[in-house]
Design a protein around this motif. Sequence first.
Motif, PDB file in Angstrom:
ATOM      1  N   PHE A 102      38.046  39.316  29.586  1.00 33.43           N
ATOM      2  CA  PHE A 102      38.682  39.052  28.298  1.00 33.43           C
ATOM      3  C   PHE A 102      39.585  37.822  28.386  1.00 33.43           C
ATOM      4  CE2 PHE A 102      41.945  39.675  25.047  1.00 33.43           C
ATOM      5  CZ  PHE A 102      41.158  39.924  23.933  1.00 33.43           C
ATOM      6  N   ALA A 103      40.352  37.730  29.475  1.00 32.75           N
ATOM      7  CA  ALA A 103      41.258  36.594  29.650  1.00 32.75           C
ATOM      8  C   ALA A 103      40.497  35.285  29.804  1.00 32.75           C
ATOM      9  CB  ALA A 103      42.155  36.828  30.863  1.00 32.75           C
ATOM     10  N   LEU A 104      39.303  35.357  30.377  1.00 31.24           N
ATOM     11  CA  LEU A 104      38.489  34.157  30.551  1.00 31.24           C
ATOM     12  C   LEU A 104      37.778  33.756  29.257  1.00 31.24           C
ATOM     13  CD1 LEU A 104      37.007  35.012  34.059  1.00 31.24           C
ATOM     14  CD2 LEU A 104      38.460  33.035  33.545  1.00 31.24           C
ATOM     15  N   LYS A 105      37.298  34.753  28.500  1.00 32.80           N
ATOM     16  CA  LYS A 105      36.557  34.467  27.276  1.00 32.80           C
ATOM     17  C   LYS A 105      37.466  34.215  26.077  1.00 32.80           C
ATOM     18  CE  LYS A 105      32.626  36.351  26.297  1.00 32.80           C
ATOM     19  NZ  LYS A 105      31.548  37.291  25.938  1.00 32.80           N
ATOM     20  N   TYR A 106      38.622  34.863  26.084  1.00 27.55           N
ATOM     21  CA  TYR A 106      39.528  34.781  24.932  1.00 27.55           C
ATOM     22  C   TYR A 106      40.948  34.446  25.399  1.00 27.55           C
ATOM     23  CZ  TYR A 106      35.649  37.431  22.874  1.00 27.55           C
ATOM     24  OH  TYR A 106      34.411  37.867  22.452  1.00 27.55           O
ATOM     25  N   PRO A 107      41.138  33.310  26.063  1.00 30.81           N
ATOM     26  CA  PRO A 107      42.454  32.998  26.651  1.00 30.81           C
ATOM     27  C   PRO A 107      43.580  32.949  25.629  1.00 30.81           C
ATOM     28  CG  PRO A 107      41.042  31.052  26.611  1.00 30.81           C
ATOM     29  CD  PRO A 107      40.168  32.223  26.294  1.00 30.81           C
ATOM     30  N   ASN A 108      43.298  32.565  24.407  1.00 27.68           N
ATOM     31  CA  ASN A 108      44.349  32.468  23.387  1.00 27.68           C
ATOM     32  C   ASN A 108      44.789  33.822  22.849  1.00 27.68           C
ATOM     33  OD1 ASN A 108      44.289  29.663  23.573  1.00 27.68           O
ATOM     34  ND2 ASN A 108      42.744  29.465  21.955  1.00 27.68           N
ATOM     35  N   LYS A 109      44.074  34.876  23.236  1.00 28.81           N
ATOM     36  CA  LYS A 109      44.417  36.223  22.772  1.00 28.81           C
ATOM     37  C   LYS A 109      45.240  37.008  23.792  1.00 28.81           C
ATOM     38  CE  LYS A 109      40.355  36.770  19.768  1.00 28.81           C
ATOM     39  NZ  LYS A 109      41.137  36.835  18.501  1.00 28.81           N
ATOM     40  N   VAL A 110      45.529  36.385  24.944  1.00 29.29           N
ATOM     41  CA  VAL A 110      46.223  37.086  26.031  1.00 29.29           C
ATOM     42  C   VAL A 110      47.623  36.512  26.226  1.00 29.29           C
ATOM     43  CG1 VAL A 110      46.173  37.733  28.460  1.00 29.29           C
ATOM     44  CG2 VAL A 110      44.037  37.551  27.178  1.00 29.29           C
ATOM     45  N   ASP A 111      48.625  37.390  26.191  1.00 29.07           N
ATOM     46  CA  ASP A 111      49.993  36.998  26.492  1.00 29.07           C
ATOM     47  C   ASP A 111      50.213  37.112  28.000  1.00 29.07           C
ATOM     48  OD1 ASP A 111      52.628  36.371  26.512  1.00 29.07           O
ATOM     49  OD2 ASP A 111      53.316  38.073  25.312  1.00 29.07           O
ATOM     50  N   LYS A 112      50.342  38.346  28.501  1.00 31.10           N
ATOM     51  CA  LYS A 112      50.459  38.580  29.942  1.00 31.10           C
ATOM     52  C   LYS A 112      49.348  39.531  30.379  1.00 31.10           C
ATOM     53  CE  LYS A 112      55.453  37.789  30.299  1.00 31.10           C
ATOM     54  NZ  LYS A 112      56.759  38.353  30.713  1.00 31.10           N
ATOM     55  N   LEU A 113      49.022  39.464  31.662  1.00 29.24           N
ATOM     56  CA  LEU A 113      47.885  40.206  32.197  1.00 29.24           C
ATOM     57  C   LEU A 113      48.313  40.990  33.432  1.00 29.24           C
ATOM     58  CD1 LEU A 113      44.739  40.458  31.816  1.00 29.24           C
ATOM     59  CD2 LEU A 113      44.533  38.563  33.437  1.00 29.24           C
ATOM     60  N   ILE A 114      47.998  42.291  33.450  1.00 26.79           N
ATOM     61  CA  ILE A 114      48.257  43.132  34.620  1.00 26.79           C
ATOM     62  C   ILE A 114      46.927  43.699  35.093  1.00 26.79           C
ATOM     63  CG2 ILE A 114      49.426  45.175  35.531  1.00 26.79           C
ATOM     64  CD1 ILE A 114      51.624  44.733  33.456  1.00 26.79           C
ATOM     65  N   LEU A 115      46.575  43.413  36.340  1.00 28.90           N
ATOM     66  CA  LEU A 115      45.312  43.843  36.926  1.00 28.90           C
ATOM     67  C   LEU A 115      45.612  44.852  38.029  1.00 28.90           C
ATOM     68  CD1 LEU A 115      43.664  40.305  37.128  1.00 28.90           C
ATOM     69  CD2 LEU A 115      43.447  42.009  35.291  1.00 28.90           C
ATOM     70  N   LEU A 116      45.168  46.077  37.837  1.00 29.73           N
ATOM     71  CA  LEU A 116      45.567  47.201  38.687  1.00 29.73           C
ATOM     72  C   LEU A 116      44.367  47.825  39.393  1.00 29.73           C
ATOM     73  CD1 LEU A 116      47.463  49.555  39.582  1.00 29.73           C
ATOM     74  CD2 LEU A 116      47.063  50.565  37.324  1.00 29.73           C
ATOM     75  N   ALA A 117      44.456  47.920  40.728  1.00 27.20           N
ATOM     76  CA  ALA A 117      43.428  48.600  41.532  1.00 27.20           C
ATOM     77  C   ALA A 117      42.041  48.085  41.185  1.00 27.20           C
ATOM     78  CB  ALA A 117      43.507  50.115  41.327  1.00 27.20           C
ATOM     79  N   THR A 118      41.910  46.764  41.151  1.00 27.33           N
ATOM     80  CA  THR A 118      40.664  46.169  40.687  1.00 27.33           C
ATOM     81  C   THR A 118      40.226  45.038  41.597  1.00 27.33           C
ATOM     82  OG1 THR A 118      39.526  45.420  38.690  1.00 27.33           O
ATOM     83  CG2 THR A 118      41.715  44.488  39.109  1.00 27.33           C
ATOM     84  N   SER A 119      39.177  44.336  41.169  1.00 30.33           N
ATOM     85  CA  SER A 119      38.538  43.345  42.020  1.00 30.33           C
ATOM     86  C   SER A 119      37.890  42.269  41.166  1.00 30.33           C
ATOM     87  CB  SER A 119      37.476  44.035  42.878  1.00 30.33           C
ATOM     88  OG  SER A 119      36.663  43.118  43.556  1.00 30.33           O
ATOM     89  N   ALA A 120      37.639  41.123  41.778  1.00 26.83           N
ATOM     90  CA  ALA A 120      36.865  40.074  41.117  1.00 26.83           C
ATOM     91  C   ALA A 120      35.371  40.333  41.254  1.00 26.83           C
ATOM     92  CB  ALA A 120      37.208  38.714  41.726  1.00 26.83           C
ATOM     93  N   GLY A 121      35.032  41.388  41.935  1.00 25.41           N
ATOM     94  CA  GLY A 121      33.643  41.752  42.179  1.00 25.41           C
ATOM     95  C   GLY A 121      33.568  42.567  43.451  1.00 25.41           C
ATOM     96  N   PHE A 122      32.875  43.680  43.404  1.00 23.93           N
ATOM     97  CA  PHE A 122      32.853  44.578  44.552  1.00 23.93           C
ATOM     98  C   PHE A 122      32.083  43.988  45.729  1.00 23.93           C
ATOM     99  CE2 PHE A 122      33.490  48.875  42.187  1.00 23.93           C
ATOM    100  CZ  PHE A 122      34.840  48.620  42.126  1.00 23.93           C
TER     101      PHE A 122
END
Length: 267
Positions: A102-122
């Motif tokens: 979402f942050a990559l496709k819609y950057p203007n729609k994101v204020d702050k981003l919290i990524l929890l227990a996740t990955s850029a790809g398994f």
Amino acid sequence: MPYVPTRDIITYYEEAGSGEPLVLIRGLGSDLQAWALQVPELAKHFRVITYDNRGAGRTGAPDKPYTVAGMADDLAALLGELKIEKASIVGYSMGGMIAQEFALKYPNKVDKLILLATSAGFDGYSKAIVQNFINVRRSNMSREQVVREQAPFVYSADLLGDSDRYERAIQANVANPYSQQDHAFIRQAQAILAFDSSSRASGIKAPTLVVTNKQDILVPPRNGEALAKAISGSKLVSLDAGHAGVIEFPQEHNAAFLEFLGAAVPA
């Protein structure tokens, strides 16, 4: 009832609190009820929106291929229906993948981003676990058997070693009236296996907090560490919890979220 059309499905969502919008995205196999220990605290400071992903809870669950990019589009459609132009996003596990996309496709729609227990790809390790989850769902196991098969990868060693707490966790999961259908779990899991933002994560420009859990054996901390390294200026926090730490240790997670979002942290 809080249902809205989002692309080809109907999405169920809930709201609490007032102020700047804050969206919470759950992970594989779970629905918005799993944010129950976050919403009351976060809603003291924000307009908190939780929703059921495609294939989960009370949202539509078509039996056709899902993609993480498509689920990011689902979120964009939901925010459009709610007339929200910009929000902070918290994404947990698969939800963290959706949040990245979402942050990559819609950057203007994101204020702050919290990524929890996740990955850029398994990596191969986590992919093997998720593939085994798929195989279990394709078996003839009961709902309770499925929950027990997955529990060791989700909960901390302390909870697994406490028979009373463990049984309460299992039975609460089994009793969920909106438990996920097998085909929808498999579709979500396949979307995860196909996701890879490792070559694109550097394009995330929103202020970002990456939270890892030290006892997480489903998505080990190395995944979050690599993600934080890829996102310029991001902050990395490591908590002593398993993959479901946001449920087992809500106070610690809520405090990390609130501090990053610039809200008062409770004592």
